[in-house]
Design a protein around this motif. Structure first.
Motif, PDB file in Angstrom:
ATOM      1  N   LEU A 169       1.609  -8.678  11.575  1.00  0.00           N
ATOM      2  CA  LEU A 169       0.430  -8.674  12.434  1.00  0.00           C
ATOM      3  C   LEU A 169       0.214  -7.296  13.048  1.00  0.00           C
ATOM      4  N   GLU A 170      -0.956  -6.733  12.791  1.00  0.00           N
ATOM      5  CA  GLU A 170      -1.347  -5.421  13.306  1.00  0.00           C
ATOM      6  C   GLU A 170      -0.437  -4.298  12.827  1.00  0.00           C
ATOM      7  N   GLY A 171       0.285  -4.539  11.717  1.00  0.00           N
ATOM      8  CA  GLY A 171       1.138  -3.504  11.152  1.00  0.00           C
ATOM      9  C   GLY A 171       0.397  -2.642  10.145  1.00  0.00           C
ATOM     10  N   SER A 172       1.157  -1.781   9.462  1.00  0.00           N
ATOM     11  CA  SER A 172       0.581  -0.878   8.464  1.00  0.00           C
ATOM     12  C   SER A 172       1.719  -0.240   7.681  1.00  0.00           C
ATOM     13  N   SER A 173       1.376   0.687   6.812  1.00  0.00           N
ATOM     14  CA  SER A 173       2.396   1.421   6.067  1.00  0.00           C
ATOM     15  C   SER A 173       3.214   2.335   6.969  1.00  0.00           C
ATOM     16  N   GLN A 174       2.758   2.544   8.198  1.00  0.00           N
ATOM     17  CA  GLN A 174       3.495   3.374   9.151  1.00  0.00           C
ATOM     18  C   GLN A 174       4.442   2.562  10.036  1.00  0.00           C
ATOM     19  N   SER A 175       4.451   1.256   9.915  1.00  0.00           N
ATOM     20  CA  SER A 175       5.367   0.433  10.705  1.00  0.00           C
ATOM     21  C   SER A 175       6.810   0.800  10.395  1.00  0.00           C
ATOM     22  N   HIS A 176       7.683   0.603  11.366  1.00  0.00           N
ATOM     23  CA  HIS A 176       9.073   1.046  11.207  1.00  0.00           C
ATOM     24  C   HIS A 176       9.733   0.420   9.986  1.00  0.00           C
ATOM     25  N   TYR A 177       9.493  -0.866   9.765  1.00  0.00           N
ATOM     26  CA  TYR A 177      10.119  -1.546   8.629  1.00  0.00           C
ATOM     27  C   TYR A 177       9.532  -1.069   7.303  1.00  0.00           C
ATOM     28  N   ALA A 178       8.226  -0.780   7.266  1.00  0.00           N
ATOM     29  CA  ALA A 178       7.598  -0.325   6.030  1.00  0.00           C
ATOM     30  C   ALA A 178       8.153   1.027   5.601  1.00  0.00           C
ATOM     31  N   ARG A 179       8.274   1.938   6.547  1.00  0.00           N
ATOM     32  CA  ARG A 179       8.772   3.268   6.215  1.00  0.00           C
ATOM     33  C   ARG A 179      10.240   3.223   5.803  1.00  0.00           C
ATOM     34  N   ALA A 180      11.025   2.387   6.486  1.00  0.00           N
ATOM     35  CA  ALA A 180      12.445   2.282   6.142  1.00  0.00           C
ATOM     36  C   ALA A 180      12.642   1.673   4.764  1.00  0.00           C
ATOM     37  N   ILE A 181      11.898   0.611   4.470  1.00  0.00           N
ATOM     38  CA  ILE A 181      12.025  -0.057   3.177  1.00  0.00           C
ATOM     39  C   ILE A 181      11.533   0.852   2.059  1.00  0.00           C
ATOM     40  N   CYS A 182      10.397   1.518   2.282  1.00  0.00           N
ATOM     41  CA  CYS A 182       9.867   2.427   1.263  1.00  0.00           C
ATOM     42  C   CYS A 182      10.858   3.553   0.981  1.00  0.00           C
ATOM     43  N   HIS A 183      11.400   4.159   2.016  1.00  0.00           N
ATOM     44  CA  HIS A 183      12.332   5.273   1.845  1.00  0.00           C
ATOM     45  C   HIS A 183      13.569   4.830   1.064  1.00  0.00           C
ATOM     46  N   TYR A 184      14.106   3.684   1.412  1.00  0.00           N
ATOM     47  CA  TYR A 184      15.318   3.185   0.766  1.00  0.00           C
ATOM     48  C   TYR A 184      15.084   2.925  -0.723  1.00  0.00           C
ATOM     49  N   PHE A 185      14.013   2.216  -1.042  1.00  0.00           N
ATOM     50  CA  PHE A 185      13.788   1.851  -2.437  1.00  0.00           C
ATOM     51  C   PHE A 185      13.333   3.036  -3.280  1.00  0.00           C
ATOM     52  N   ARG A 186      12.614   3.981  -2.681  1.00  0.00           N
ATOM     53  CA  ARG A 186      12.248   5.182  -3.450  1.00  0.00           C
ATOM     54  C   ARG A 186      13.481   6.009  -3.778  1.00  0.00           C
ATOM     55  N   GLN A 187      14.468   6.029  -2.878  1.00  0.00           N
ATOM     56  CA  GLN A 187      15.716   6.726  -3.191  1.00  0.00           C
ATOM     57  C   GLN A 187      16.423   6.084  -4.388  1.00  0.00           C
ATOM     58  N   LYS A 188      16.139   4.806  -4.616  1.00  0.00           N
ATOM     59  CA  LYS A 188      16.713   4.079  -5.744  1.00  0.00           C
ATOM     60  C   LYS A 188      15.815   4.149  -6.974  1.00  0.00           C
ATOM     61  N   ASN A 189      14.771   4.977  -6.908  1.00  0.00           N
ATOM     62  CA  ASN A 189      13.846   5.200  -8.024  1.00  0.00           C
ATOM     63  C   ASN A 189      12.924   4.007  -8.282  1.00  0.00           C
TER      64      ASN A 189
END
Length: 353
Positions: A98-118
């Motif tokens: 609710l009222e989140g976005s790609s800048q939300s703390h969980y979105a950035r953390a999840i994106c960073h983690y999985f991109r490191q895994k290719n």
């Protein structure tokens, strides 16, 4: 496949002793990685738009080269042209809360983690949540299966060879799990889904947020502040299309959904909307691997409303750690990190690899 009830712990820091502190600290103070997103805008069948923020290996850098915030590059006219991907390339579509976005703390953390895994990562924005008002009086709601379907169809079309996974946080998890139950076997192309801190029973969550100091005076005003701001903009866009006075008088999420979200999306009111859009009744119909992760001390969601084994299909794994708050799964020494959650997702997604 056997249903599992996982009660293993999220090792929350001892200096965050309860669900309130775990929720607020993760959202406000845990360091957030900077992400470079490329934004693609897709047009819906009702001539509105949905923005998807991508980060694709070989096309987008993982992080910016400087210390400035990484604003998304917007692709409004040019199609996104990803590089050829091997058939085994994993991909993740993320639906925010609710009222989140790609800048939300969980979105950035999840994106960073999985991109490191290719992995390919795409964060889908619900209407009006990408920083620009959508084009219609309607907005988004917790059970919008049609928009979930539109997003899935588009990302599959963009990357047909990817091995797609999906994750929804809070409200986004509710919409995702409801849709997954509705679709049953037709989602066989999707490797697995996960719902994190999901308000599976919207009525129970709404009632929880109406009680207690934090629910009444912290969380609810926080959400209503940004939601009412968007409503004022909609009233300027579409005079007399919505009951602006009644909406702005809302003191609770029930009031807001009764005056706006329910009626504008075709429901009789908040009670009808919350009852029909709760994902809990759809968990028995899920036919692909699904992780449903809810902390038992979530201040938004009463523990008594969480599902048990009898409430879900054999494809569903319920993980209900004692701590974690609402999307507040930070771990480690001060100021802690947010790697436990994406690691838990990867473990579930890759269990059949």
């Amino acid at each position: 496949m056997n249903t599992q009830l996982d009660l293993s712990a999220c090792p929350s820091p001892k200096w965050l002793p309860d669900g309130q502190s775990q929720t607020i600290f993760a959202a406000r103070f845990v360091p957030r990685p900077k992400i470079v997103y490329a934004r693609e805008r897709i047009t819906t069948t009702d001539n509105d738009f949905i923005d998807i923020d991508w980060n694709i290996p070989g096309l987008h850098p993982l992080a910016p080269d400087n210390d400035r915030p990484a604003a998304p590059t917007v692709f409004q006219q040019e199609p996104l042209t990803p590089p050829p991907l091997p058939g085994t390339q994993p991909a993740l579509i993320l639906f925010h809360g609710l009222e989140g976005s790609s800048q939300s703390h969980y979105a950035r953390a999840i994106c960073h983690y999985f991109r490191q895994k290719n992995w390919v990562v795409a964060v889908a924005h619900f209407r009006g949540c990408s920083g620009e008002p959508n084009k219609l009086p309607r907005s988004y709601f917790s059970g919008d299966s049609a928009d979930i379907d539109t997003i899935f169809h588009h990302v599959r079309q963009r990357l047909p060879n990817a091995r797609w996974h999906a994750c929804g946080i809070s409200m986004g998890g509710n919409a995702l799990l409801k849709y997954t139950g509705e679709q049953q076997e037709s989602l066989g192309w999707l490797q697995a889904v996960a719902g994190i801190s999901v308000p599976l029973d919207l009525l129970a969550t709404g009632q929880q947020l109406e009680t207690g100091f934090f629910g009444r005076f912290v969380y609810t005003p926080h959400f209503l502040q940004t939601m009412k701001k968007k409503i004022r903009e909609k009233d300027r866009q579409f005079p007399n299309a919505i009951n602006i006075h009644k909406i702005l008088q809302a003191k609770t999420l029930f009031d807001f959904d009764d005056a706006y979200t329910g009626p504008v999306h075709g429901f009789k009111g908040a009670l009808d909307y919350w009852t029909r859009c709760s994902s809990k009744p759809f968990l028995k119909d899920i036919r692909i691997p699904a992780l449903v992760l809810n902390a038992r001390n979530d201040p938004f969601i009463p523990e008594t409303s969480l599902p048990g084994i009898k409430d879900v299909s054999t494809y569903v794994t319920l993980h209900q750690p004692k701590t974690g708050g609402h999307a507040g799964f930070s771990t480690g020494p001060f100021p802690s990190s947010f790697e436990w959650l994406p690691h838990r997702l990867e473990k579930f997604f890759c269990q059949g690899c």
